[in-house]
Design an enzyme around this catalytic site. Structure first.
Site, short mmCIF file in Angstrom:
data_model
loop_
_atom_site.label_atom_id
_atom_site.label_comp_id
_atom_site.label_asym_id
_atom_site.label_seq_id
_atom_site.Cartn_x
_atom_site.Cartn_y
_atom_site.Cartn_z
N SER A 1 0.88 -1.02 0.14
CA SER A 1 -0.04 -0.20 -0.01
C SER A 1 0.98 1.08 0.05
CB SER A 1 -0.66 0.01 1.40
OG SER A 1 -1.61 1.31 1.43
N TYR B 1 -2.34 -0.88 10.56
CA TYR B 1 -2.43 -1.29 8.88
C TYR B 1 -1.17 -0.88 8.45
CZ TYR B 1 -3.94 -1.33 4.12
OH TYR B 1 -4.12 -1.48 2.73
P1 NAD Z 1 -11.48 -6.11 -0.75
O1 NAD Z 1 -12.11 -6.28 0.31
O2 NAD Z 1 -11.93 -6.67 -2.04
O3 NAD Z 1 -10.25 -7.31 -0.70
C1 NAD Z 1 -9.79 -7.77 0.46
C2 NAD Z 1 -9.88 -9.38 0.51
O4 NAD Z 1 -9.37 -9.90 1.76
C3 NAD Z 1 -11.47 -9.70 0.82
O5 NAD Z 1 -12.03 -10.03 -0.47
C4 NAD Z 1 -11.38 -10.97 2.03
O6 NAD Z 1 -12.06 -12.23 1.23
C5 NAD Z 1 -9.91 -11.11 2.01
N1 NAD Z 1 -9.80 -11.50 3.36
C6 NAD Z 1 -9.93 -10.47 4.37
N2 NAD Z 1 -9.64 -11.29 5.60
C7 NAD Z 1 -9.40 -12.35 5.25
C8 NAD Z 1 -8.93 -13.61 6.07
N3 NAD Z 1 -8.77 -13.46 7.35
N4 NAD Z 1 -8.64 -14.88 5.27
C9 NAD Z 1 -9.10 -14.80 4.01
N5 NAD Z 1 -9.28 -13.81 3.11
C10 NAD Z 1 -9.36 -12.52 3.88
O7 NAD Z 1 -10.51 -4.81 -0.92
P2 NAD Z 1 -9.24 -4.59 -1.61
O8 NAD Z 1 -9.08 -2.99 -1.52
O9 NAD Z 1 -9.28 -4.97 -3.22
O10 NAD Z 1 -7.90 -5.28 -0.82
C11 NAD Z 1 -7.05 -5.92 -1.20
C12 NAD Z 1 -5.59 -5.71 -0.85
O11 NAD Z 1 -5.21 -4.40 -1.32
C13 NAD Z 1 -5.56 -5.44 0.71
O12 NAD Z 1 -4.13 -6.05 0.95
C14 NAD Z 1 -5.36 -4.20 0.86
O13 NAD Z 1 -4.50 -3.77 1.86
C15 NAD Z 1 -4.56 -3.57 -0.29
N6 NAD Z 1 -4.91 -2.21 -0.58
C16 NAD Z 1 -6.03 -1.39 -1.08
C17 NAD Z 1 -6.26 -0.33 -1.18
C18 NAD Z 1 -7.48 0.48 -1.50
O14 NAD Z 1 -7.55 1.51 -1.61
N7 NAD Z 1 -8.45 -0.38 -1.88
C19 NAD Z 1 -5.09 0.41 -1.36
C20 NAD Z 1 -3.83 -0.03 -0.99
C21 NAD Z 1 -3.76 -1.36 -0.65
#
Ligand code: NAD
Ligand code: MG
Length: 286
Positions: free
Chosen positions: A175, A188
């Site tokens: 991130s 986080y």
């Molecule tokens: P999202 O909610 O679509 O994806 C997160 C996924 O993590 C979920 O679909 C869920 O199934 C899975 N998850 C959560 N806890 C879990 C567990 N205990 N066991 C198995 N699976 C689990 O949201 P996203 O934003 O696509 O997140 C994906 C990644 O992107 C994450 O690592 C997040 O930190 C990172 N990220 C997101 C953003 C953003 O702005 N959306 C920015 C930077 C980084």
């Protein structure tokens, strides 16, 4: 081009796609695959939704079979499976908690058995709980960040390693907060920075085996994580997502998928231990 996002909230994590307003876009209809991942087998944690679903659909369009792991969002997982299969590829969805090493071992074994091998892993499952004051973070909340965001990456990678070979790729979703910090996301940000250390050290360890290890560091992206983490604290913050980036907007998951294709494919054959910053133009160190 800025998304019009109304204030909104989802009351628990993981969030789900279907109540997001507007719905997110996971792959551009005009994205053309060119066989960059033909015949490859990929495992993506958190592959049911958001950035993970975007990676899954881009991989499938580039010719890969894909196994998605997710916690409990069965409807989102079903839809992602449908979309992968619509690309003419094999799909597998496995529900469970990546904080459990035995679940991770079993899920990797099931993936290898069903898909017939493993070439690419994307560590992407994550949680994010907002807290304005460090002293409000309970032991449980702190520990949950570590268990999912760090331990989960380690457990999946350790379980997968014996199947990977010359030409394989490991990609971690970190991130922008690992680099820029975030005053409301100390736990986080700590885990996202740990994922960077994991990526860099493992890249050195695996370089002579021809297994490459890289990271993507997204800025704000329109995924269920956003209304499910910021929403309960401040629904208006969800509406303002990305307004502080140079481009003045958040990204769509579809704008992240191609970065994963690059790092998974031979296009990045001389790239390891590196980070792709897909964040709307924020300049960060590293
Ligand atoms: P999202 O909610 O679509 O994806 C997160 C996924 O993590 C979920 O679909 C869920 O199934 C899975 N998850 C959560 N806890 C879990 C567990 N205990 N066991 C198995 N699976 C689990 O949201 P996203 O934003 O696509 O997140 C994906 C990644 O992107 C994450 O690592 C997040 O930190 C990172 N990220 C997101 C953003 C953003 O702005 N959306 C920015 C930077 C980084
Ligand atoms: Mg999900």
């Amino acid at each position: 081009m800025a998304l019009a996002i109304p204030p909104q909230s989802q009351d628990h994590q993981p969030g789900v796609e279907k109540v997001m307003r507007p719905l997110a876009v996971h792959i551009r209809p005009d994205y053309k695959g060119s066989g960059k991942l033909e015949g490859k087998k990929a495992l993506i944690t958190g592959g049911d939704s958001g950035i993970g679903r975007a990676a899954a659909l881009h991989f499938a369009r580039e010719g890969a079979d894909v196994s998605i792991l997710y916690l409990d969002e069965h409807e989102d997982a079903k839809e992602t499976v449908r979309l992968i299969e619509a690309e003419g590829r094999k799909a597998l969805a496995i529900a469970g908690d990546v904080a459990s090493s035995s679940f991770c071992n079993d899920a990797v074994a099931e993936t290898v058995k069903t898909l017939g091998g493993l070439d690419i892993i994307v560590n992407n499952a994550g949680v994010q709980y907002v807290s304005e004051d460090l002293t409000d973070i309970t032991d449980d909340v702190w520990q949950r960040h570590m268990d999912v965001n760090i331990n989960g990456y380690f457990y999946i990678t350790r379980a997968a390693l014996s199947y990977l070979k010359n030409g394989s790729a490991i990609i971690s979703t970190s991130s922008i907060n690992a680099f820029a910090g975030n005053k409301s996301l100390v736990a986080y940000s700590t885990t996202k920075a740990a994922e960077m250390g994991f990526t860099r050290a493992l890249a050195l360890q695996l370089a002579d085996k021809g297994i490459r290890v890289n990271a993507v560091a997204p800025g704000p992206v329109w995924t269920p994580l956003q209304p499910a983490s910021w929403g309960p604290v401040d629904p208006q913050a969800v509406a303002e997502l990305g307004s502080d980036t140079p481009m003045g907007r958040c990204g769509e998951p579809a704008e992240l998928g191609p970065a994963y294709v690059y790092l998974a494919s031979a296009d990045s054959s001389f790239v390891t231990g590196q980070t792709l910053h897909v964040n709307g133009g924020k300049i960060v160190n590293g």
